[in-house]
Design a protein around this motif. Structure first.
Motif, PDB file in Angstrom:
ATOM      1  N   ARG A 105      42.293  49.531  55.269  1.00  0.00           N
ATOM      2  CA  ARG A 105      43.447  48.730  54.859  1.00  0.00           C
ATOM      3  C   ARG A 105      43.280  48.329  53.400  1.00  0.00           C
ATOM      4  N   GLU A 106      44.385  48.336  52.665  1.00  0.00           N
ATOM      5  CA  GLU A 106      44.367  47.936  51.261  1.00  0.00           C
ATOM      6  C   GLU A 106      44.681  46.449  51.153  1.00  0.00           C
ATOM      7  N   VAL A 107      43.795  45.703  50.501  1.00  0.00           N
ATOM      8  CA  VAL A 107      43.970  44.259  50.351  1.00  0.00           C
ATOM      9  C   VAL A 107      44.084  43.922  48.869  1.00  0.00           C
ATOM     10  N   HIS A 108      45.072  43.090  48.547  1.00  0.00           N
ATOM     11  CA  HIS A 108      45.305  42.671  47.166  1.00  0.00           C
ATOM     12  C   HIS A 108      45.080  41.163  47.063  1.00  0.00           C
ATOM     13  N   MET A 109      44.307  40.750  46.055  1.00  0.00           N
ATOM     14  CA  MET A 109      43.962  39.343  45.914  1.00  0.00           C
ATOM     15  C   MET A 109      44.240  38.868  44.490  1.00  0.00           C
ATOM     16  N   LEU A 110      44.590  37.590  44.377  1.00  0.00           N
ATOM     17  CA  LEU A 110      44.633  36.891  43.095  1.00  0.00           C
ATOM     18  C   LEU A 110      43.618  35.760  43.180  1.00  0.00           C
ATOM     19  N   SER A 111      42.638  35.749  42.257  1.00  0.00           N
ATOM     20  CA  SER A 111      41.545  34.773  42.323  1.00  0.00           C
ATOM     21  C   SER A 111      41.537  33.883  41.094  1.00  0.00           C
ATOM     22  N   THR A 112      41.325  32.603  41.330  1.00  0.00           N
ATOM     23  CA  THR A 112      41.124  31.625  40.257  1.00  0.00           C
ATOM     24  C   THR A 112      39.730  31.035  40.427  1.00  0.00           C
ATOM     25  N   ILE A 113      38.924  31.108  39.364  1.00  0.00           N
ATOM     26  CA  ILE A 113      37.537  30.613  39.424  1.00  0.00           C
ATOM     27  C   ILE A 113      37.389  29.471  38.423  1.00  0.00           C
ATOM     28  N   ILE A 114      36.948  28.312  38.911  1.00  0.00           N
ATOM     29  CA  ILE A 114      36.898  27.102  38.092  1.00  0.00           C
ATOM     30  C   ILE A 114      35.499  26.496  38.127  1.00  0.00           C
ATOM     31  N   PRO A 115      34.887  26.221  36.955  1.00  0.00           N
ATOM     32  CA  PRO A 115      33.603  25.512  36.925  1.00  0.00           C
ATOM     33  C   PRO A 115      33.801  24.019  37.191  1.00  0.00           C
ATOM     34  N   PHE A 157      28.482  30.331  35.671  1.00  0.00           N
ATOM     35  CA  PHE A 157      27.445  29.389  35.257  1.00  0.00           C
ATOM     36  C   PHE A 157      26.910  29.763  33.876  1.00  0.00           C
ATOM     37  N   LEU A 158      26.959  31.048  33.538  1.00  0.00           N
ATOM     38  CA  LEU A 158      26.459  31.511  32.236  1.00  0.00           C
ATOM     39  C   LEU A 158      27.520  31.376  31.147  1.00  0.00           C
ATOM     40  N   THR A 159      28.762  31.750  31.463  1.00  0.00           N
ATOM     41  CA  THR A 159      29.823  31.729  30.452  1.00  0.00           C
ATOM     42  C   THR A 159      30.506  30.373  30.329  1.00  0.00           C
ATOM     43  N   GLY A 160      30.600  29.663  31.451  1.00  0.00           N
ATOM     44  CA  GLY A 160      31.291  28.377  31.455  1.00  0.00           C
ATOM     45  C   GLY A 160      32.800  28.507  31.352  1.00  0.00           C
ATOM     46  N   LYS A 161      33.328  29.733  31.434  1.00  0.00           N
ATOM     47  CA  LYS A 161      34.760  29.958  31.259  1.00  0.00           C
ATOM     48  C   LYS A 161      35.460  30.179  32.605  1.00  0.00           C
ATOM     49  N   PRO A 162      36.517  29.447  32.835  1.00  0.00           N
ATOM     50  CA  PRO A 162      37.295  29.680  34.066  1.00  0.00           C
ATOM     51  C   PRO A 162      38.138  30.946  33.919  1.00  0.00           C
ATOM     52  N   SER A 163      38.609  31.469  35.025  1.00  0.00           N
ATOM     53  CA  SER A 163      39.557  32.588  35.008  1.00  0.00           C
ATOM     54  C   SER A 163      40.672  32.281  35.999  1.00  0.00           C
ATOM     55  N   PHE A 164      41.871  32.723  35.641  1.00  0.00           N
ATOM     56  CA  PHE A 164      43.033  32.370  36.447  1.00  0.00           C
ATOM     57  C   PHE A 164      43.791  33.620  36.883  1.00  0.00           C
ATOM     58  N   ASP A 165      44.156  33.656  38.161  1.00  0.00           N
ATOM     59  CA  ASP A 165      44.983  34.733  38.729  1.00  0.00           C
ATOM     60  C   ASP A 165      44.448  36.120  38.390  1.00  0.00           C
ATOM     61  N   LYS A 166      43.142  36.293  38.578  1.00  0.00           N
ATOM     62  CA  LYS A 166      42.532  37.593  38.339  1.00  0.00           C
ATOM     63  C   LYS A 166      42.801  38.494  39.539  1.00  0.00           C
ATOM     64  N   TYR A 167      43.337  39.665  39.244  1.00  0.00           N
ATOM     65  CA  TYR A 167      43.730  40.583  40.309  1.00  0.00           C
ATOM     66  C   TYR A 167      42.552  41.429  40.788  1.00  0.00           C
ATOM     67  N   THR A 168      42.414  41.543  42.115  1.00  0.00           N
ATOM     68  CA  THR A 168      41.383  42.383  42.717  1.00  0.00           C
ATOM     69  C   THR A 168      41.997  43.158  43.868  1.00  0.00           C
ATOM     70  N   LYS A 169      41.635  44.439  43.957  1.00  0.00           N
ATOM     71  CA  LYS A 169      42.077  45.250  45.090  1.00  0.00           C
ATOM     72  C   LYS A 169      40.852  45.891  45.725  1.00  0.00           C
TER      73      LYS A 169
END
Length: 465
Positions: A78-88, A59-71
């Motif tokens: 258990r180890e969990v691996h995620m790819l996240s896409t965030i869209i305004p 909401f502050l930056t207004g910038k989307p992010s695509f396929d951001k990796y999180t572990k």
């Protein structure tokens, strides 16, 4: 169309969202949850709070992010691996909500690692069990057949082996396309180089690309610096079996590689030279795939610079008994049997059967028969064949009687029956060769050859009697 009520819209969206594999999460400016699906439940409170903080920052930056990796590590370690896409989500130029789409790639990573291990084991097995040092087992000497059709395709294959041009092998399942691929490799100038094979239909689409091109560390979760099959083949041959299973997207990428002779590992910006020759195969008529938009036309012409069609067993009838005797000799040694001859009724049955499974089916049928063979006998008879052989429908007697009355030979009789079946199929399809071939259970190319041989014109007005 009448717009749905808000409640109905939400209900439909919720039902759909609950049946997709990704976790969906939507909040407004106040941080209130507007929408989420049941996959969000796999997030633990700490991870869910972290996700909420990331959404608020948009909401502050207004910038989307695509396929951001999180572990992250769960409470049960258990180890969990995620790819996240965030869209305004904007309305009248203002961000009113932010949506997060999260893909759990843990299973994909584990599966990819397993495939790499199996691939390595298979490679080691091939090196230890193959007759040759390049990972192959077959040469042209292993191809059994003296029929004109088989002799012609072998001669063409030998000529093609001396050229670096891509080769497409077409033919029904069980005709021996991989044997031809290995034979071409071993006959060519690069026969000391590796022969690497991949069945495109056996690998999930999400993993097929990484197996062919290779991966770079960090390309996705768990990815390591792994050479793909293009690199493993070196200056040898990469055999892509059942290439008809390859998606249009991957076809486009392979087209570029074939044209530019360069490729990139997944996650890498560095181009590598492609030194290997590509041999591919299809058990489906590629012209049908082109007509159905399941294969790119430019890809087809690039991958099929040389096109070799392996004839089905039913079109090289004189090779059937030759193959049968070879398989019997092979299974005699394998199972300790002493079969010295084939009975007349067995030979006739084998020659009169249509062999939809081709050479592979013949091999299976005879191995089955040898397993049940009585050691006290020396002659293998039709009685040892599987049950379905004894249930094949015979040619109607009135057809046989008519042929007999006209003193026709067996080839003349069979040609007459073939003509009738083709004419009926063309009549039913209103002259459409593709549909007629499908109804007859043969390839379009085969039907065209038969039409020319029998002098049948597809445009004639057929009448079914």
């Amino acid at each position: 169309m009448k717009p749905m009520a808000d409640f109905d819209t939400l209900l439909y969206l919720q039902t759909i969202a609950n049946h997709i594999q990704d976790a969906v999460y939507v909040i407004n400016k106040q941080g209130d949850e507007l929408f989420f699906n049941n996959k969000i439940e796999r997030f633990e409170p700490s991870q869910r709070q972290h996700m909420l903080d990331e959404l608020r920052s948009v909401f502050l930056t207004g910038k989307p992010s695509f396929d951001k990796y999180t572990k992250y590590i769960t409470v049960d370690r258990r180890e969990v691996h995620m790819l996240s896409t965030i869209i305004p989500i904007e309305k009248h130029g203002e961000i009113v909500a932010v949506c997060s789409i999260n893909k759990n790639i843990t299973e994909m990573t584990n599966l990819l690692n397993k495939i790499y291990k199996l691939q390595e084991q298979l490679h080691n097995y091939c090196q230890s069990s193959a007759n040759l040092q390049n990972g192959t087992t077959y040469t042209f000497d292993c191809l059994i057949g003296r029929s004109p059709l088989m002799s012609a395709v072998i001669n063409k294959a030998k000529k093609a082996a001396c050229s670096p041009a891509p080769i497409l092998l077409t033919g029904e399942t069980g005709t021996g396309k991989e044997i031809f691929a290995q034979s071409i490799h071993n006959y060519g100038p690069a026969n000391s180089q590796p022969f690497v094979a991949l069945n495109c239909a056996a690998i999930p689409e999400t993993l097929l690309e990484s197996m062919i091109f290779g991966t770079t560390k960090g390309a996705f979760t768990g990815a390591e610096n792994k050479p793909g099959l293009l690199e493993q083949a070196g200056r040898g041959t990469l055999f892509l079996d059942e290439i008809n299973s390859m998606s249009l997207v991957l076809q486009a990428k392979m087209l570029r590689i074939l044209e530019e002779k360069k490729f990139r590992r997944l996650g890498s910006n560095q181009e590598e030279p492609m030194n290997c020759r590509i041999i591919s195969s299809s058990n489906v008529d590629c012209h049908n795939l082109l007509a159905e938009n399941k294969m790119r036309e430019d890809f087809f012409y690039r991958v099929a610079v040389v096109n070799l069609h392996i004839p089905p067993l039913r079109e090289r009838q004189q090779d059937i008994l030759l193959l049968a005797r070879y398989f019997i000799s092979k299974f005699n040694k394998a199972y300790g049997k002493q079969i010295t001859r084939l009975s007349t009724d067995l030979e006739e049955t084998l020659q009169n059967y249509s062999w939809p499974g081709n050479v592979r089916e013949l091999c299976h049928v005879l191995e089955n028969a040898v397993n049940f063979f009585d050691d006290n006998e020396a002659t293998l008879t039709a009685a040892y064949l599987p049950d379905y052989f004894h249930k094949q429908s015979l040619i109607p007697m009135h057809t046989v009687e008519a042929a007999t009355a006209q003193n026709q030979t067996l080839p003349q009789t069979l040609e007459g029956i073939e003509r009738q079946l083709i004419i009926r199929a063309l009549a039913a399809s209103k002259g459409n060769i593709t549909k007629a071939a499908l109804a007859l259970g043969i390839h379009r190319q085969n039907l065209q050859v038969r039409l020319k041989k029998l002098g049948i014109t597809k445009n004639v007005q057929f009448v079914v009697k």
